[in-house]
Design a protein around this motif. Structure first.
Motif, short mmCIF file in Angstrom:
data_model
loop_
_atom_site.label_atom_id
_atom_site.label_comp_id
_atom_site.label_asym_id
_atom_site.label_seq_id
_atom_site.Cartn_x
_atom_site.Cartn_y
_atom_site.Cartn_z
N ASP A 143 2.40 10.09 -2.13
CA ASP A 143 3.81 10.18 -1.77
C ASP A 143 4.42 8.81 -2.06
OD1 ASP A 143 6.30 10.20 -0.57
OD2 ASP A 143 5.56 10.90 1.38
N THR A 144 5.20 8.70 -3.13
CA THR A 144 5.72 7.40 -3.56
C THR A 144 6.68 6.79 -2.53
OG1 THR A 144 7.44 8.48 -4.89
CG2 THR A 144 5.41 7.83 -6.02
N ALA A 145 7.34 7.62 -1.72
CA ALA A 145 8.24 7.10 -0.69
C ALA A 145 7.48 6.38 0.42
CB ALA A 145 9.08 8.22 -0.10
N SER A 146 6.16 6.52 0.46
CA SER A 146 5.36 5.88 1.50
C SER A 146 4.98 4.45 1.15
CB SER A 146 4.11 6.72 1.80
OG SER A 146 3.15 6.59 0.77
N VAL A 147 5.56 3.91 0.07
CA VAL A 147 5.26 2.52 -0.32
C VAL A 147 5.59 1.60 0.86
CG1 VAL A 147 7.52 2.06 -1.39
CG2 VAL A 147 5.49 0.79 -2.14
N ASP A 148 4.70 0.64 1.12
CA ASP A 148 4.84 -0.21 2.29
C ASP A 148 4.36 -1.62 1.95
OD1 ASP A 148 4.76 -1.48 4.76
OD2 ASP A 148 3.53 0.06 5.73
N THR A 149 5.31 -2.57 1.92
CA THR A 149 4.97 -3.98 1.68
C THR A 149 5.22 -4.82 2.93
OG1 THR A 149 7.16 -4.56 0.84
CG2 THR A 149 5.52 -3.78 -0.78
N ASN A 150 5.44 -4.15 4.04
CA ASN A 150 5.71 -4.82 5.32
C ASN A 150 7.03 -5.60 5.28
OD1 ASN A 150 4.98 -5.28 8.00
ND2 ASN A 150 4.09 -7.26 7.51
N HIS A 151 7.98 -5.07 4.49
CA HIS A 151 9.30 -5.72 4.38
C HIS A 151 10.30 -4.62 4.04
CE1 HIS A 151 12.56 -8.17 2.70
NE2 HIS A 151 12.04 -9.19 3.39
N ALA A 152 11.11 -4.20 5.01
CA ALA A 152 11.98 -3.02 4.88
C ALA A 152 12.94 -3.11 3.69
CB ALA A 152 12.75 -2.79 6.17
N GLU A 153 13.58 -4.25 3.49
CA GLU A 153 14.54 -4.38 2.38
C GLU A 153 13.84 -4.25 1.02
OE1 GLU A 153 17.97 -4.55 2.28
OE2 GLU A 153 17.72 -3.98 4.37
N ARG A 154 12.69 -4.90 0.89
CA ARG A 154 11.94 -4.81 -0.37
C ARG A 154 11.47 -3.38 -0.60
NH1 ARG A 154 8.46 -9.16 -0.41
NH2 ARG A 154 7.23 -8.14 1.21
N ASP A 155 10.98 -2.72 0.45
CA ASP A 155 10.50 -1.35 0.31
C ASP A 155 11.64 -0.43 -0.12
OD1 ASP A 155 8.05 -2.30 1.08
OD2 ASP A 155 8.14 -1.48 3.11
N ARG A 197 0.85 -1.19 0.00
CA ARG A 197 0.00 0.00 0.00
C ARG A 197 0.88 1.24 0.00
NH1 ARG A 197 -2.00 -0.13 6.28
NH2 ARG A 197 -0.01 0.49 7.15
N PHE A 198 0.24 2.37 -0.22
CA PHE A 198 0.89 3.67 -0.05
C PHE A 198 0.27 4.30 1.19
CE2 PHE A 198 1.60 2.74 -4.49
CZ PHE A 198 2.93 3.11 -4.65
N ASN A 199 1.11 4.61 2.17
CA ASN A 199 0.60 5.11 3.45
C ASN A 199 0.24 6.59 3.43
OD1 ASN A 199 0.84 2.62 4.76
ND2 ASN A 199 3.01 2.98 5.19
N ASP A 200 0.89 7.38 2.56
CA ASP A 200 0.65 8.82 2.55
C ASP A 200 0.12 9.28 1.20
OD1 ASP A 200 1.64 9.10 5.19
OD2 ASP A 200 3.69 9.16 4.44
N PHE A 201 -1.09 9.78 1.22
CA PHE A 201 -1.70 10.34 0.02
C PHE A 201 -2.77 11.33 0.46
CE2 PHE A 201 -4.08 6.59 1.15
CZ PHE A 201 -5.41 6.94 0.94
N SER A 202 -3.20 12.15 -0.45
CA SER A 202 -4.24 13.13 -0.16
C SER A 202 -5.05 13.37 -1.42
CB SER A 202 -3.63 14.44 0.34
OG SER A 202 -2.79 14.99 -0.66
N GLY A 203 -6.20 13.96 -1.25
CA GLY A 203 -6.98 14.24 -2.44
C GLY A 203 -8.34 14.82 -2.13
N THR A 204 -8.99 15.20 -3.19
CA THR A 204 -10.33 15.75 -3.13
C THR A 204 -11.14 15.17 -4.28
OG1 THR A 204 -9.73 17.63 -4.53
CG2 THR A 204 -9.55 17.95 -2.14
#
Length: 188
Positions: free
Chosen positions: A73-85, A48-55
């Motif tokens: 925010d593409t840096a907020s990608v989160d696969t629950n695996h630090a090395e993969r992220d 998932r992406f943890n940080d986003f906003s919109g209207t």
């Protein structure tokens, strides 16, 4: 004549009665942008992406006049695996230092006979903008317990990584990513 003018005025007022502007509720975590991609054809990798906003604006009587704008925010990608992220944030995939934002801007919304919607728009990822279509449906709308008004939608779309300049070879089964969107907005 006076009755005709009053009738036209009332028709205009009530035809726009359903039009409303919403802010996506990311603060309350009532929205999510999730993805999945096959891992070498053996299983699904999810994230998932943890940080986003919109209207969005939504007019049930005139869906084509609705408007959606989302920034991720593409840096907020989160696969629950630090090395993969870390790898996903690098230049093999998202290259977040060069492309810190992905965004979607709708261009048209069509309601289908079954009540579902096709949301067309321009999606920018990895510095490339392409038209995409999101298969969407309205989940519901109404007053919330805090005195506000909310509307919620869900949708899915499938993206070819190569269309967005991401050509890291994960094998033939892993050329597309599926996005799953769950959006709840608070009426402004």
């Amino acid at each position: 004549m006076k009755k005709l003018l009053l009738g036209l005025t009332a028709a205009l007022v009530f035809s726009g009665a359903n039009a409303a502007d919403y802010k996506i509720d990311t603060k309350g975590a009532h929205a999510s942008i999730n993805f999945k991609i096959q891992h070498l054809g053996y299983s699904w990798l999810t994230g998932r992406f943890n940080d986003f906003s919109g209207t969005f604006s939504y007019d049930e009587n005139n869906p084509g006049a609705s408007d959606i704008r989302v920034s991720i925010d593409t840096a907020s990608v989160d696969t629950n695996h630090a090395e993969r992220d870390k790898h996903l944030r690098g230049d093999d995939f998202l290259d977040v230092e060069k492309y810190p934002e992905a965004k979607f801007v709708s261009t048209d919304i069509k309601t289908m006979a079954d009540g579902n919607m096709k949301v067309m728009g321009d999606f920018t990822l990895h510095g490339v903008t392409k038209p995409i279509t999101i298969e969407a449906k309205k989940i519901g709308e109404g007053e919330d317990p805090w005195g506000g008004y909310r509307a919620g939608f869900s949708g899915t779309t499938k993206l070819a990584l190569k269309d967005f300049g991401i050509d890291y070879d994960l094998g033939p089964a892993s050329q597309h990513v599926m996005l799953s969107l769950h959006i709840e907005g608070v009426k402004q």
